[in-house]
Write a protein that holds these residues in place. Structure first.
Motif, PDB file in Angstrom:
ATOM      1  N   GLN A 148       6.644 -32.043 -16.306  1.00 41.77           N
ATOM      2  CA  GLN A 148       7.187 -31.847 -17.652  1.00 41.77           C
ATOM      3  C   GLN A 148       6.044 -31.464 -18.587  1.00 41.77           C
ATOM      4  O   GLN A 148       5.099 -32.223 -18.764  1.00 41.77           O
ATOM      5  N   VAL A 149       6.151 -30.285 -19.217  1.00 32.34           N
ATOM      6  CA  VAL A 149       5.078 -29.807 -20.091  1.00 32.34           C
ATOM      7  C   VAL A 149       5.457 -29.879 -21.573  1.00 32.34           C
ATOM      8  O   VAL A 149       4.578 -29.952 -22.434  1.00 32.34           O
ATOM      9  N   ILE A 150       6.759 -29.854 -21.889  1.00 32.01           N
ATOM     10  CA  ILE A 150       7.240 -30.085 -23.262  1.00 32.01           C
ATOM     11  C   ILE A 150       8.153 -31.306 -23.201  1.00 32.01           C
ATOM     12  O   ILE A 150       9.133 -31.316 -22.466  1.00 32.01           O
ATOM     13  N   LYS A 151       7.841 -32.329 -24.000  1.00 30.66           N
ATOM     14  CA  LYS A 151       8.421 -33.648 -23.787  1.00 30.66           C
ATOM     15  C   LYS A 151       9.246 -34.118 -24.973  1.00 30.66           C
ATOM     16  O   LYS A 151       8.895 -35.074 -25.666  1.00 30.66           O
ATOM     17  N   GLY A 152      10.335 -33.412 -25.227  1.00 34.77           N
ATOM     18  CA  GLY A 152      11.262 -33.847 -26.267  1.00 34.77           C
ATOM     19  C   GLY A 152      10.773 -33.554 -27.664  1.00 34.77           C
ATOM     20  O   GLY A 152      10.497 -34.471 -28.438  1.00 34.77           O
ATOM     21  N   VAL A 153      10.687 -32.272 -28.010  1.00 35.85           N
ATOM     22  CA  VAL A 153      10.174 -31.852 -29.317  1.00 35.85           C
ATOM     23  C   VAL A 153      11.326 -31.627 -30.285  1.00 35.85           C
ATOM     24  O   VAL A 153      12.269 -30.881 -29.986  1.00 35.85           O
ATOM     25  N   ASP A 154      11.252 -32.268 -31.447  1.00 37.13           N
ATOM     26  CA  ASP A 154      12.194 -32.052 -32.543  1.00 37.13           C
ATOM     27  C   ASP A 154      11.418 -31.468 -33.719  1.00 37.13           C
ATOM     28  O   ASP A 154      10.405 -32.030 -34.132  1.00 37.13           O
ATOM     29  N   VAL A 202       4.533 -21.709 -40.153  1.00 46.11           N
ATOM     30  CA  VAL A 202       4.237 -22.907 -39.373  1.00 46.11           C
ATOM     31  C   VAL A 202       3.289 -22.537 -38.239  1.00 46.11           C
ATOM     32  O   VAL A 202       3.480 -21.519 -37.567  1.00 46.11           O
ATOM     33  N   ILE A 203       2.277 -23.359 -38.049  1.00 46.30           N
ATOM     34  CA  ILE A 203       1.300 -23.101 -36.992  1.00 46.30           C
ATOM     35  C   ILE A 203       1.319 -24.232 -35.981  1.00 46.30           C
ATOM     36  O   ILE A 203       1.259 -25.416 -36.348  1.00 46.30           O
ATOM     37  N   PHE A 204       1.416 -23.856 -34.695  1.00 50.86           N
ATOM     38  CA  PHE A 204       1.262 -24.802 -33.594  1.00 50.86           C
ATOM     39  C   PHE A 204      -0.212 -24.801 -33.200  1.00 50.86           C
ATOM     40  O   PHE A 204      -0.775 -23.749 -32.882  1.00 50.86           O
ATOM     41  N   VAL A 205      -0.819 -25.966 -33.213  1.00 51.92           N
ATOM     42  CA  VAL A 205      -2.236 -26.054 -32.888  1.00 51.92           C
ATOM     43  C   VAL A 205      -2.463 -27.228 -31.953  1.00 51.92           C
ATOM     44  O   VAL A 205      -1.705 -28.203 -31.957  1.00 51.92           O
ATOM     45  N   GLY A 206      -3.495 -27.107 -31.152  1.00 54.02           N
ATOM     46  CA  GLY A 206      -3.828 -28.176 -30.221  1.00 54.02           C
ATOM     47  C   GLY A 206      -4.766 -27.648 -29.159  1.00 54.02           C
ATOM     48  O   GLY A 206      -5.002 -26.441 -29.065  1.00 54.02           O
ATOM     49  N   LEU A 229       5.810 -23.622 -25.887  1.00 47.35           N
ATOM     50  CA  LEU A 229       6.837 -23.884 -26.892  1.00 47.35           C
ATOM     51  C   LEU A 229       7.200 -22.604 -27.648  1.00 47.35           C
ATOM     52  O   LEU A 229       8.387 -22.338 -27.910  1.00 47.35           O
ATOM     53  N   LEU A 230       6.206 -21.795 -27.979  1.00 47.60           N
ATOM     54  CA  LEU A 230       6.473 -20.529 -28.661  1.00 47.60           C
ATOM     55  C   LEU A 230       7.298 -19.606 -27.769  1.00 47.60           C
ATOM     56  O   LEU A 230       8.239 -18.951 -28.233  1.00 47.60           O
ATOM     57  N   ARG A 231       6.950 -19.539 -26.496  1.00 44.84           N
ATOM     58  CA  ARG A 231       7.675 -18.673 -25.561  1.00 44.84           C
ATOM     59  C   ARG A 231       9.112 -19.164 -25.350  1.00 44.84           C
ATOM     60  O   ARG A 231      10.009 -18.359 -25.109  1.00 44.84           O
TER      61      ARG A 231
END
Length: 337
Positions: free
Chosen positions: A17-23, A32-36, A45-47
């Motif tokens: 599991q690579v994305i774990k329940g994102v709200d 909005v910028i996704f950073v990490g 997540l963007l894809r």
């Protein structure tokens, strides 16, 4: 334009599991910028929003419709990739207009939309050139222009500046910021560079291990990080963190095991006059500022930002004072107290 909402979305690759329940709720017209760090799931997540990756569970809403099962072509989104993906045999004009030509629009309408995109992106002088005759920044503007002409619901940027040198990245940050002001479109942008995130975003989504660590404005994340990960990821240089037992004259709250102070919120004083003593280890001169790395013993180093015209030298004994109200305390689970 339209809002975008993620409702408990998950992504699995087999048993991983690579994305774990994102709200997440992204308002119409918001940047909005996704950073990490690498591997946190921001590009995945963007894809998923773009439809280039299937959503294993949850919903992706675009406006008031459920787009979770829609193919990319039906979502009305435009994606700008890290690679420019321009057609080398085509002129700039033809590259920008290609999506409209493929859609069968009349030549006059294509010309009008292409000219408007060229005006917005300051590409007017380059329209008859081919990609090989352009700089990296100009090529990226062409790629963005190809997205603009489609009049998308939202723009998705996947690390668009990572192939540019430092000077061009600064220039393109300005161009993208101005583009958002001009178009007022919803934009979602992925980067590993927290400076890009701080300078461009209305809100930043900090991702860690496939989960959202914190969402907020750049100022909120900088001044009020929710945990140690966000505190050290946002801000350059990173926040100094050390065990509370090394600090004297500070009264930590119950449960605090670590204390954090940003380099710009610490100052130097005569030995014995501050919260922790040490010796100058390294000086990093940057012109207007100098970063002083202090060796405080027991493996503790503290970076202090001071004026660039310092006369300090390696080995000088100094004390470090933490500004009132600028200290952050963390518990054993790395959560802020």
């Amino acid at each position: 334009m339209s809002s975008i909402a993620l409702r408990n979305v998950e992504k699995w690759f087999g048993n991983i599991q690579v994305i774990k329940g994102v709200d997440l709720e992204i308002a119409e017209g918001e940047f909005v910028i996704f950073v990490g760090p690498s591997g946190c799931g921001k590009s995945t997540l963007l894809r998923m929003i773009a439809g280039l990756e299937e959503t294993s569970r949850g919903q992706i809403m675009i406006g008031d419709r459920d787009a979770t099962a829609e193919p990319p072509s039906k979502r009305g989104l435009a994606m700008v990739f890290q690679s420019y993906a321009l057609y080398p045999h085509m002129s700039v004009r033809d590259n920008v207009g290609f999506p409209l030509k493929s859609a069968g629009l009349p030549a006059a309408e294509i010309a009008e939309k292409v000219d408007e995109a060229a005006r917005v992106l300051k590409l007017d002088a380059y329209m008859d050139r081919r990609p090989k005759d352009l700089s990296g920044g100009q090529r990226q503007r062409v790629a963005i222009g190809r997205s603009i002409v489609r009049d998308p619901t939202a723009f998705l940027f996947d690390e668009p500046l990572s192939n540019l040198d430092a000077a061009l990245r600064v220039e393109m940050r300005y161009e993208i910021a101005k583009l958002h002001q001009t178009l007022k479109s919803t934009m979602i942008y992925v980067t590993h560079d927290q400076v890009e995130a701080m300078t461009l975003a209305d809100r930043i989504v900090v991702l860690e291990g496939g989960r959202i660590a914190q969402v907020g404005s750049p100022r909120e994340l900088y001044e009020s990080p929710a945990n140690l990960f966000v505190a050290q990821f946002i801000g350059s240089p990173r926040m100094n963190v050390l065990p509370t037992r090394h600090m004297t004259g500070l009264t930590p709250p119950d449960g605090a095991v670590q204390v954090g102070i940003r380099p710009e919120h610490a100052r130097l004083a005569e030995p014995g006059a501050g919260h922790i003593d040490g010796r100058v280890d390294v000086l990093e001169y940057l012109g207007a500022d100098t970063f002083v790395v202090m060796d405080c013993g027991d493996g503790v180093q503290i970076n202090v930002r001071i004026s660039g015209d310092t006369t300090l030298g390696p080995g000088d004994p100094m004390s470090i004072i933490c500004e009132d109200g600028r200290v952050h305390f963390f518990d054993a689970d790395d959560q802020v107290i």
